[in-house]
Motif scaffolding. Structure first.
Motif, PDB file in Angstrom:
ATOM      1  N   GLY A 187       0.849  -1.045   0.006  1.00 31.49           N
ATOM      2  CA  GLY A 187       0.127  -0.023   0.021  1.00 31.49           C
ATOM      3  C   GLY A 187       1.055   1.328   0.053  1.00 31.49           C
ATOM      4  O   GLY A 187       0.454   2.403   0.586  1.00 31.49           O
ATOM      5  N   LEU A 188       1.977   1.229  -0.467  1.00 31.00           N
ATOM      6  CA  LEU A 188       2.970   2.383  -0.552  1.00 31.00           C
ATOM      7  C   LEU A 188       2.176   3.379  -1.543  1.00 31.00           C
ATOM      8  O   LEU A 188       1.826   3.001  -2.491  1.00 31.00           O
ATOM      9  CB  LEU A 188       4.277   1.962  -1.122  1.00 31.00           C
ATOM     10  CG  LEU A 188       5.088   0.940  -0.186  1.00 31.00           C
ATOM     11  CD1 LEU A 188       6.334   0.714  -0.928  1.00 31.00           C
ATOM     12  CD2 LEU A 188       5.304   1.572   0.900  1.00 31.00           C
ATOM     13  N   ASP A 189       2.003   4.687  -1.010  1.00 29.24           N
ATOM     14  CA  ASP A 189       1.611   5.927  -1.662  1.00 29.24           C
ATOM     15  C   ASP A 189       2.604   6.462  -2.758  1.00 29.24           C
ATOM     16  O   ASP A 189       3.612   7.114  -2.349  1.00 29.24           O
ATOM     17  CB  ASP A 189       1.087   6.929  -0.528  1.00 29.24           C
ATOM     18  CG  ASP A 189       0.603   8.131  -1.239  1.00 29.24           C
ATOM     19  OD1 ASP A 189       0.168   8.083  -2.335  1.00 29.24           O
ATOM     20  OD2 ASP A 189       0.019   9.090  -0.497  1.00 29.24           O
ATOM     21  N   PRO A 190       2.281   6.503  -3.954  1.00 32.23           N
ATOM     22  CA  PRO A 190       3.079   7.150  -5.047  1.00 32.23           C
ATOM     23  C   PRO A 190       3.084   8.543  -4.708  1.00 32.23           C
ATOM     24  O   PRO A 190       4.196   9.086  -5.124  1.00 32.23           O
ATOM     25  CB  PRO A 190       2.256   6.797  -6.353  1.00 32.23           C
ATOM     26  CG  PRO A 190       1.373   5.376  -5.952  1.00 32.23           C
ATOM     27  CD  PRO A 190       0.969   5.655  -4.431  1.00 32.23           C
ATOM     28  N   ALA A 191       2.143   9.176  -4.383  1.00 37.83           N
ATOM     29  CA  ALA A 191       2.150  10.666  -4.308  1.00 37.83           C
ATOM     30  C   ALA A 191       3.098  10.994  -3.223  1.00 37.83           C
ATOM     31  O   ALA A 191       3.809  12.065  -3.486  1.00 37.83           O
ATOM     32  CB  ALA A 191       0.779  11.173  -3.741  1.00 37.83           C
ATOM     33  N   MET A 192       3.212  10.184  -2.361  1.00 37.33           N
ATOM     34  CA  MET A 192       4.257  10.913  -1.018  1.00 37.33           C
ATOM     35  C   MET A 192       5.730   9.883  -1.448  1.00 37.33           C
ATOM     36  O   MET A 192       6.380  10.029  -0.551  1.00 37.33           O
ATOM     37  CB  MET A 192       3.727  10.230   0.220  1.00 37.33           C
ATOM     38  CG  MET A 192       2.485  11.070   0.767  1.00 37.33           C
ATOM     39  SD  MET A 192       3.014  12.734   0.958  1.00 37.33           S
ATOM     40  CE  MET A 192       4.278  12.734   2.082  1.00 37.33           C
ATOM     41  N   ARG A 193       5.593   9.241  -2.414  1.00 33.47           N
ATOM     42  CA  ARG A 193       6.879   8.621  -3.083  1.00 33.47           C
ATOM     43  C   ARG A 193       7.593   7.538  -2.070  1.00 33.47           C
ATOM     44  O   ARG A 193       8.525   7.709  -1.850  1.00 33.47           O
ATOM     45  CB  ARG A 193       8.264   9.705  -3.467  1.00 33.47           C
ATOM     46  CG  ARG A 193       7.623  11.001  -4.183  1.00 33.47           C
ATOM     47  CD  ARG A 193       7.277  10.515  -5.620  1.00 33.47           C
ATOM     48  NE  ARG A 193       8.517   9.964  -6.119  1.00 33.47           N
ATOM     49  CZ  ARG A 193       9.244  11.081  -7.063  1.00 33.47           C
ATOM     50  NH1 ARG A 193       8.883  12.343  -7.188  1.00 33.47           N
ATOM     51  NH2 ARG A 193      10.502  10.805  -7.525  1.00 33.47           N
ATOM     52  N   GLU A 194       6.705   6.914  -1.553  1.00 31.45           N
ATOM     53  CA  GLU A 194       7.041   6.009  -0.388  1.00 31.45           C
ATOM     54  C   GLU A 194       7.843   4.918  -0.907  1.00 31.45           C
ATOM     55  O   GLU A 194       8.532   4.143  -0.343  1.00 31.45           O
ATOM     56  CB  GLU A 194       5.749   5.696   0.340  1.00 31.45           C
ATOM     57  CG  GLU A 194       5.132   6.675   1.353  1.00 31.45           C
ATOM     58  CD  GLU A 194       3.920   6.011   1.899  1.00 31.45           C
ATOM     59  OE1 GLU A 194       3.504   5.029   1.725  1.00 31.45           O
ATOM     60  OE2 GLU A 194       3.309   6.821   2.894  1.00 31.45           O
ATOM     61  N   GLY A 195       7.424   4.673  -2.275  1.00 30.20           N
ATOM     62  CA  GLY A 195       8.480   3.494  -2.911  1.00 30.20           C
ATOM     63  C   GLY A 195       9.720   3.849  -3.168  1.00 30.20           C
ATOM     64  O   GLY A 195      10.781   3.064  -2.941  1.00 30.20           O
TER      65      GLY A 195
END
Length: 463
Positions: A187-195
């Motif tokens: 569930g990593l958030d792309p908008a927060m660049r968690e990946g």
């Protein structure tokens, strides 16, 4: 005979797996994922990001330079290397884990810069002591193959982690999909660049898991009978060696040459992704593909370089690698979205795919030559000293390399800031291009000093 002493197969593989364990730090953090993410999304702009990254990694190198003489002397006097590797591994792992908290557009990035410096300090120092174990594992005639195979294995480890991040964790903020078209895991958030930020914890976990075989199976140097006065004794020995060193032309020449070309190579790795993001406008996904290609060729370069080392000698491998790397650096600097070798190939950005192709080609060559030169350098160092002095030699190798690790990053930081000043009126992209020119100068100095260096390759073959 001492020359024929050999570690067990399990011990050798344990030592080689250390390169596998540590390479993701260089692949994910320093070059292809976190560094360009930091420049593009955390720092105010790409040029400022390149400058700040140079300060952070440069300070990490400066800390190593200031502490390595004392710590190396203590280690030489006490014996075992593994306790030192463990201490610095903990520091490096903590620094990598802290990078998760580098959120996009954060107001105060001092914490991130400290984390980067801590990670560089810990990971690089752990590698210093691991490298010092190499000459005790196999005879001299097999060192080139051992070193090359370890570097090749390391690049494969970096490749696998890069595919994991790009294929399953890091997603485009625009599409929400990874390079392989999946939604990010966990569930990593792309908008927060968690990946992209997850590259820090992934590097830490990977390192802990795969460094364990070295601790468990690779033989270490026995503890000295007495470590009383180890600091005084070690520093005294180091002082005598340093006073004698200028008279040993080949040994001194190698340390000086490698000091410059290693610093250039480290800077090239550290700023390649940042450059691609700022000048070519590449996304993390594109930089990741670039990284995958460079890691594939790096594995091949390390493996083939080890075989070439065994056949032609390490000095030949190092010399040709420097020439290739300097040319690639020139190729990179001369390439923008509209130019190749300073010649215009398009009126506007995106009209020609040639700049991207040239940059991918340069990346492939950098990976191959970088893998070969790093593997051959370890062997060439062993050629400079008698076997009973080889541990001390690796300490000086670390000192000479780490004593100037800050020169490359800081010279790029200063050059970028200089060309970005209002006096030149350059765009951030042009300031970035000119900011990495010190790398070519460092390669040229390293190559100019190399003729002073002798190799024992022919003696080994004759024997």
């Amino acid at each position: 005979m001492v020359e024929e002493k050999r570690a067990s197969r399990r011990g050798i593989w344990g030592w080689m797996l250390f390169d596998w364990a540590q390479q993701p730090f260089h692949t994910l953090i320093i070059t292809f994922v976190f560094a360009p993410y930091f420049a593009a999304a955390v720092a105010p702009d790409a040029a400022r990001g390149q400058e700040l990254w140079g300060y952070a990694t440069g300070i990490g190198g400066l800390l190593i330079a200031l502490s390595s003489p004392v710590l190396g002397a203590i280690a030489d006097a006490s014996g075992p290397r593994k306790p030192w590797i463990a201490i610095f591994s903990i520091i490096g792992v903590v620094g990598c884990w802290m990078l998760w908290f580098a959120v996009p557009g954060m107001d105060n990035i001092t914490f991130v810069l400290i984390a980067i410096a801590v990670a560089v300090f810990g990971m690089e120092f752990a590698a210093v002591f691991n490298n010092a174990m190499m000459p005790t594992l196999v005879p001299r005639s097999e060192l080139g193959r051992l070193s090359g195979s370890a570097w090749g294995l390391g690049y494969i480890g970096g490749l696998i982690t890069l595919i994991l991040v790009l294929g399953f964790l890091s997603a485009s903020p625009e599409t929400g999909r990874t390079l392989l078209g999946f939604e990010p895991l966990f569930g990593l958030d792309p908008a927060m660049r968690e990946g992209d930020r997850a590259s820090g914890p992934l590097t830490a976990i990977w390192y802990v898991v795969f460094a364990l075989p070295m601790f468990l199976f690779t033989p270490d140097i026995a503890r000295k009978p007495s470590v009383t006065g180890a600091v005084r004794k070690g520093l005294s020995e180091l002082g005598r060696t340093l006073r004698r060193l200028p008279g040993e032309r080949s040994y001194f020449g190698f340390l000086m040459s490698s000091m410059f070309y290693r610093d250039a190579l480290n800077a090239l790795y550290a700023f390649g992704g940042i450059y691609a993001a700022g000048v070519l406008g590449w996304s993390i996904i594109q930089i990741g593909i670039f990284g995958i290609l460079a890691n594939i060729t790096g594995a091949l370069g390390g493996w083939l370089g080890g075989r070439a080392d065994q056949r032609y000698g390490p000095k030949v491998v190092v010399s040709w690698s420097i020439v290739i790397l300097a040319f690639c650096c020139l190729l990179v600097i001369s390439t923008t979205q509209t130019e190749v070798l300073f010649v215009s190939v398009a009126a506007a950005a995106g009209q020609s795919g040639l700049p991207d192709i040239v940059f991918y080609t340069a990346g492939a060559l950098i990976g191959a030559a970088g893998g070969a030169i790093q593997a051959a350098s370890r062997t060439l160092l062993v050629d400079q000293v008698d076997r009973e002095k080889v541990t001390e030699a690796f300490g000086l190798y670390a000192l000479s390399g780490k004593a100037t690790t800050f020169i490359g990053p800081l010279s790029i930081a200063f050059a970028t800031a200089f060309f970005a000043s209002e006096a030149f009126g350059l765009s951030p992209q042009d300031a970035q291009r000119l900011g990495v020119t010190p790398i070519i100068v460092l390669f040229a100095i390293g190559l100019a000093l190399l003729p002073l260096v002798k190799s024992r390759h022919k003696e080994t073959v004759a024997a």
